[in-house]
Structures are given as structure tokens and as C-alpha cells.
Scaffold this motif. Structure first.
Motif, short mmCIF file in Angstrom:
data_model
loop_
_atom_site.label_atom_id
_atom_site.label_comp_id
_atom_site.label_asym_id
_atom_site.label_seq_id
_atom_site.Cartn_x
_atom_site.Cartn_y
_atom_site.Cartn_z
N ASP A 1 41.02 46.64 40.75
CA ASP A 1 40.18 45.54 41.24
C ASP A 1 39.41 44.90 40.09
O ASP A 1 39.21 43.68 40.06
CB ASP A 1 39.20 46.05 42.30
CG ASP A 1 39.92 46.69 43.48
OD1 ASP A 1 40.72 45.99 44.11
OD2 ASP A 1 39.68 47.88 43.74
N LEU A 2 38.97 45.75 39.16
CA LEU A 2 38.24 45.30 37.98
C LEU A 2 38.76 46.05 36.76
O LEU A 2 39.19 47.20 36.87
CB LEU A 2 36.74 45.58 38.13
CG LEU A 2 35.99 44.89 39.28
CD1 LEU A 2 34.58 45.48 39.41
CD2 LEU A 2 35.91 43.39 39.06
N SER A 3 38.73 45.40 35.60
CA SER A 3 39.14 46.08 34.38
C SER A 3 38.29 45.58 33.22
O SER A 3 37.90 44.41 33.17
CB SER A 3 40.62 45.82 34.09
OG SER A 3 41.08 46.67 33.05
N THR A 4 37.99 46.48 32.29
CA THR A 4 37.15 46.14 31.14
C THR A 4 37.93 46.30 29.84
O THR A 4 38.70 47.25 29.68
CB THR A 4 35.89 47.02 31.10
OG1 THR A 4 36.27 48.40 31.04
CG2 THR A 4 35.03 46.78 32.32
N PHE A 5 37.73 45.37 28.93
CA PHE A 5 38.41 45.36 27.64
C PHE A 5 37.39 45.14 26.52
O PHE A 5 36.38 44.45 26.73
CB PHE A 5 39.45 44.24 27.57
CG PHE A 5 40.64 44.43 28.46
CD1 PHE A 5 41.86 44.84 27.93
CD2 PHE A 5 40.56 44.22 29.82
CE1 PHE A 5 42.96 45.02 28.74
CE2 PHE A 5 41.65 44.40 30.65
CZ PHE A 5 42.86 44.80 30.11
N GLY A 6 37.66 45.70 25.36
CA GLY A 6 36.77 45.53 24.21
C GLY A 6 37.43 46.07 22.96
O GLY A 6 38.65 45.99 22.81
N ASP B 1 41.69 37.21 38.53
CA ASP B 1 41.27 35.87 38.92
C ASP B 1 40.19 35.27 38.04
O ASP B 1 40.19 34.07 37.77
CB ASP B 1 40.75 35.88 40.37
CG ASP B 1 41.79 36.37 41.36
OD1 ASP B 1 42.97 35.99 41.21
OD2 ASP B 1 41.43 37.15 42.26
N MET B 2 39.24 36.12 37.61
CA MET B 2 38.08 35.61 36.88
C MET B 2 37.73 36.54 35.73
O MET B 2 38.15 37.71 35.71
CB MET B 2 36.87 35.44 37.81
CG MET B 2 37.10 34.50 38.98
SD MET B 2 35.62 34.27 40.00
CE MET B 2 34.73 33.07 39.01
N ILE B 3 36.93 36.02 34.79
CA ILE B 3 36.58 36.78 33.59
C ILE B 3 35.11 36.54 33.25
O ILE B 3 34.57 35.48 33.51
CB ILE B 3 37.49 36.36 32.41
CG1 ILE B 3 37.29 37.26 31.19
CG2 ILE B 3 37.27 34.89 32.04
CD1 ILE B 3 38.36 37.08 30.12
N LYS B 4 34.48 37.56 32.69
CA LYS B 4 33.10 37.44 32.21
C LYS B 4 33.04 38.13 30.84
O LYS B 4 33.44 39.29 30.70
CB LYS B 4 32.14 38.13 33.18
CG LYS B 4 30.67 37.94 32.85
CD LYS B 4 30.15 36.58 33.26
CE LYS B 4 28.62 36.53 33.12
NZ LYS B 4 28.08 35.21 33.50
N PHE B 5 32.53 37.41 29.85
CA PHE B 5 32.51 37.93 28.48
C PHE B 5 31.21 38.66 28.17
O PHE B 5 30.15 38.36 28.71
CB PHE B 5 32.70 36.78 27.49
CG PHE B 5 34.06 36.16 27.52
CD1 PHE B 5 35.15 36.79 26.92
CD2 PHE B 5 34.27 34.95 28.17
CE1 PHE B 5 36.41 36.21 26.96
CE2 PHE B 5 35.52 34.37 28.22
CZ PHE B 5 36.60 35.01 27.61
N GLY B 6 31.32 39.62 27.25
CA GLY B 6 30.16 40.34 26.73
C GLY B 6 30.33 40.57 25.25
O GLY B 6 31.24 40.01 24.62
N LYS B 7 29.48 41.41 24.67
CA LYS B 7 29.55 41.69 23.24
C LYS B 7 29.92 43.14 22.94
O LYS B 7 30.20 43.49 21.79
CB LYS B 7 28.22 41.36 22.55
CG LYS B 7 27.76 39.91 22.72
CD LYS B 7 28.79 38.92 22.23
CE LYS B 7 28.91 38.87 20.73
NZ LYS B 7 29.88 37.83 20.31
N ASN B 8 29.89 44.02 23.94
CA ASN B 8 30.29 45.41 23.73
C ASN B 8 30.85 46.00 25.02
O ASN B 8 30.67 45.43 26.10
CB ASN B 8 29.12 46.24 23.21
CG ASN B 8 27.98 46.30 24.19
OD1 ASN B 8 28.10 46.90 25.25
ND2 ASN B 8 26.86 45.67 23.85
#
Length: 459
Positions: free
Chosen positions: A273-278, A112-119
Motif C-alpha cells: 500500500d505504501l513504500s519508502t525509498f532513499g 498513485d502519489m509521491i511525497k519527497f523527504g530528505k532522509n
């Protein structure tokens, strides 16, 4: 090869930078003594050191490329973006366009939603924070079969390299093992109604992969605890976390672009429920993101009446270069059908490696394991125990042949040409090492120290 300049600069690096590198996996203790210390530039599937030595690069930084070094589609998009400014006082239009594309087109509203980071570490820790805020619980159940999740205390405190971390924080990190349902059940039983989240890589290798230089690594684990999701393990994890009221988090830093551009969860149809990508999502540029369900993600927002979660607030989090690179990378992967290329070339690599090892009668000592999209070379004793000296000797020879392959990161720039050269070098390494192994002279003839585990108590 001559590494004179490389060694000289390396000595100066250690006087300026702890460890001589900003990433521990790039440190000199992770490579043979006779190897380049400092790189100069890279293009496509190749990299050059400061002495001018050229290498076929299968490592691709720290797995941060999926298209290849300095890929024009991505670099050109970034250059055009830079001309419009790299950071603004308010959210930029590219921030919206990237979020909209990823949520609505790329992931097709599975998140549903996304939050960006740098690492990767920051977005993974943000996911942990959300899970704790959402559940009101403290304990985090981490997959102990997977080597790394974050630089922050909640994870690093659970490793052997825990100096400087707080006992009060690391005690809340507990571990289970991939495909081992008993270890999951025991954790939930021992910490009943206390586990906020379960975090794991959805897929890794078909082995109990801890670290390629871990003395505990043993070939028996390949057969005893398969790291592909056997017996519907991912579905079991999804059902178990729902039943227990815990948040399921997938770390897709590696699997996210390598197994499928949408993520390995998409291949198996299991949605966390949550997933992280980089890593390779932006082909070498700095960008990462956390995606998930609105009821969790919105806790870091403004449109709710619950306690506020300080999710991510980074000065460079909305830097335009990362967004431009991410959009260009994902679109290029779709345009060139990169997923199929990675799986296909990986299969050829595994088949050729296995064939040559059998032909040279060294298959007891050299093995290539893992999914075709994410293969891994391991060097073991006949008993199956990881052999760090042989591993180092093997890579010493390959590096001298112009092959840099401490880990395998297949990109669109790698072709059968690079694969052929690599297999020729591997055959030569087998031919050199076979009599040395038979004569029990591996430790005696190795130049320098064997590679060491990153997560160790002392140097």
C-alpha cells in the motif's frame, strides 16, 4: 598505515559532536582500532582519509551510492540545477518533473502519489502516520529480523537503545520475524483489529540478519529462518494485511536500487500500500520519498473532507539538488544497466570468497551470505555464533591492505579490478588468521576492542 592526523581530528570531533559522527554506524566502535577515523575525499570506487591513505570502498557511505562516488552524470546534473536556484517560495518545476517521471514512467502507475523527504526515517515515519490515520488503529507490526526503520520513538523505543523515548509510544510497536508465519498470526490474534500497519524490508539477506555485531547472531538462523521470501511469504503478507484491514508498508531503502531500480517488490510482483525509498536513489545526495495508493496518500493533501494529516512539511524537502540527483541517478542506472552489473559482480564476489575460504580451510569461520545483489561477510565461531573479535581482526587486516568493507555496497564503479584486489587481501587475511584461530589467540592478539552492536544499552 599511518593514521596520525585522523586520530588527532577524531579526538576533536568527539569534543564537538556526540559520538564523533552523525551516523552511529560510522562510529569508531564499529571499526577496528587500527583504521581511519576521518575521510578526506572519494571518487568512483575509492576513498582517501585525511592522512592520504587510499582504500577500495565497498561500504559507500551508509549505502548511499549505486553508481559510485562523485559520478559525473549525477554531479553535472546537480551543478546545472544549482545555477537555477536551490529552493523557491512555491513548488518548483523540477519537483513536478521528478514526481511525474517516477510515478508515470519509472513505477508505471503501480503507485498513485509521491511525497519527497530528505532522509529515510522521515518518510518511513510519515508512512506509519498515514497508516494510523487511515485505519484508526495504533499498533505497528515491525519485522524484528530487520535492524532499522527510523530514528523516531515509535521504532527506536523498541530497541535496546531506548533511552529518552516515551513508554506510551513504544508500547504500540510489536514485532514479527521474516518468513515466520506463526509470529505474524500470533500478533494479529493478540492484537485483533488493532494493527494499523505491517512494515518490513521485502528482502534483506538469506539469514536472520539483525546486526553484524549482534551477540545473538547465530549461524543456525541462516538455515532456520531464510530471509529470502520463501514459501510465498510476501504474497502471504499481502493477503494477510488485506484480510485484516492493515496497511502493508515496504521499506526499500536498501533493496530499492540494489535488487532492482524499481524496487524488490517489482521483482516479486507484490505491491504494498505504501513504500519508502532513499539512500542510493540520488547517489549520495539527500533525497527520499514515500509512494503509495491515493486513498492513503491524499490524507496528507488538500482535496478531501477527512481529518488532515500533517504528513511531511520540510523546509528543504523541495530542494532542487535532490530532485536533479534522483532523476540523473535513476536514468543513469537504466542507461548503464546497473542492476545486472550489481548482481553479476556480487555473484563473482560470493563465488571467489567461498572458493578461497575452502582452499585456506577456514570456511567454518568465514562465510559470505545473502543475495548476489546484497552479499554480507560474517565471521563466526565453529559453533556458528557470531565472533566479534574475529570479525574485528579480519577487518583490521583488510583495512591495512587498503580494503574498506564493513558492509558490501556494489556500485557501477566497482569492477573486476577492484574485486581481484579485494580477494587477494581476503586471501592474505585468511592466511594470517588461520594459525591464530587454531592457536586460540584471536582475543589475545587483537589490537583494541572488538566492534560492538549499535543498539546497546550502555557504551
Amino acid at each position: 598505515m599511518n593514521y596520525k592526523k585522523s586520530f588527532e581530528i577524531n579526538e576533536k570531533l568527539h569534543k564537538l559532536i556526540p559520538g564523533g559522527s552523525h551516523t552511529y554506524s560510522k562510529g569508531e566502535d564499529q571499526f577496528p582500532y587500527n583504521s581511519p577515523r576521518v575521510m578526506s575525499y572519494a571518487k568512483g570506487a575509492y576513498t582517501w582519509d585525511v592522512d592520504g591513505n587510499k582504500f577500495i570502498d565497498w561500504a559507500m557511505g551508509n549505502r548511499v551510492f549505486i553508481l559510485g562516488h562523485a559520478f559525473d552524470d549525477v554531479d553535472n546534473a546537480v551543478i546545472e540545477t544549482i545555477k537555477k536556484g536551490t529552493n523557491y517560495t512555491k513548488p518548483g518545476i523540477l519537483e513536478y518533473e521528478t514526481a511525474d517521471y517516477l510515478i508515470n514512467e519509472h513505477f508505471q502507475n503501480k503507485f498513485d502519489m509521491i511525497k519527497f523527504g530528505k532522509n529515510g526515517s522521515d518518510v518511513t515515519t510519515a508512512a506509519i502516520k498515514l497508516a494510523r490515520a487511515y485505519t484508526g488503529r495504533k499498533y505497528i507490526l515491525v519485522c524484528g529480523s530487520h535492524p532499522f526503520f527510523s530514528i523516531h520513538d515509535w521504532f527506536i523505543g523498541s530497541t535496546d537503545m531506548d533511552s529518552g523515548t516515551l513508554d506510551n509510544e513504544k508500547k504500540y510497536t510489536i514485532k514479527f520475524y521474516y518468513n515466520d508465519r506463526d509470529s505474524v498470526e500470533k500478533a494479529f490474534e493478540q492484537y485483533k483489529n488493532q494493527i494499523a500497519a505491517v512494515i518490513l524490508e521485502p528482502v534483506k539477506n538469506d539469514s536472520l540478519y539483525m546486526n553484524a555485531t549482534d551477540e545473538d547472531y547465530h549461524l543456525e538462523t541462516i538455515n532456520s529462518k531464510d530471509n529470502s521470501p520463501s514459501n510465498n511469504f510476501l504474497k502471504y503478507m499481502r493477503d494477510k494485511t488485506v484480510k485484516e484491514g492493515s496497511v502493508l508498508i515496504f521499506d526499500e531503502m536498501i533493496s530499492g536500487m540494489r535488487f532492482d531500480t524499481k524496487g524488490a517488490h517489482s521483482l516479486y510482483g507484490i505491491y504494498p500500500d505504501l513504500s519508502t525509498f532513499g539512500k542510493s536513489i540520488s547517489n549520495g545526495y539527500s533525497c527520499s520519498f514515500l509512494v503509495g495508493k491515493k486513498e492513503l496518500m491524499e490524507l496528507g493533501g488538500l482535496h478531501h473532507k477527512k481529518e488532515r494529516v500533517f504528513l511531511l512539511s520540510q523546509t528543504h524537502g523541495s530542494e532542487t539538488t535532490g530532485f536533479a540527483a534522483t532523476l540523473a541517478t535513476i536514468k543513469a542506472c537504466e542507461k548503464y544497466n546497473v542492476t545486472n552489473h550489481v548482481w553479476s559482480l556480487g555473484k563473482q564476489m560470493k563465488d571467489n570468497f567461498t572458493k578461497i575460504a575452502l582452499q585456506e580451510s577456514v570456511s567454518d569461520y568465514f562465510k559470505i551470505i545473502g543475495f548476489d545483489a546484497n552479499p554480507q561477510i560474517i565471521c563466526v565461531k565453529k559453533s556458528g555464533e557470531f565472533w566479534p573479535e574475529l570479525h574485528t581482526f579480519f577487518h583490521d587486516i583488510l583495512i591495512n591492505e587498503g580494503i574498506l568493507i564493513p558492509w558490501i555496497t556494489i556500485t557501477y564503479s566497482h569492477s573486476e579490478k577492484e574485486l581481484k584486489k579485494t580477494m587477494s587481501a581476503i586471501k592474505k587475511a585468511f592466511e594470517i588468521l588461520k594459525p591464530i584461530i587454531m592457536n586460540n589467540e584471536v582475543e589475545k592478539l587483537l589490537v583494541g576492542n572488538a566492534v560492538k552492536p549499535v543498539f546497546r544499552k550502555y557504551n
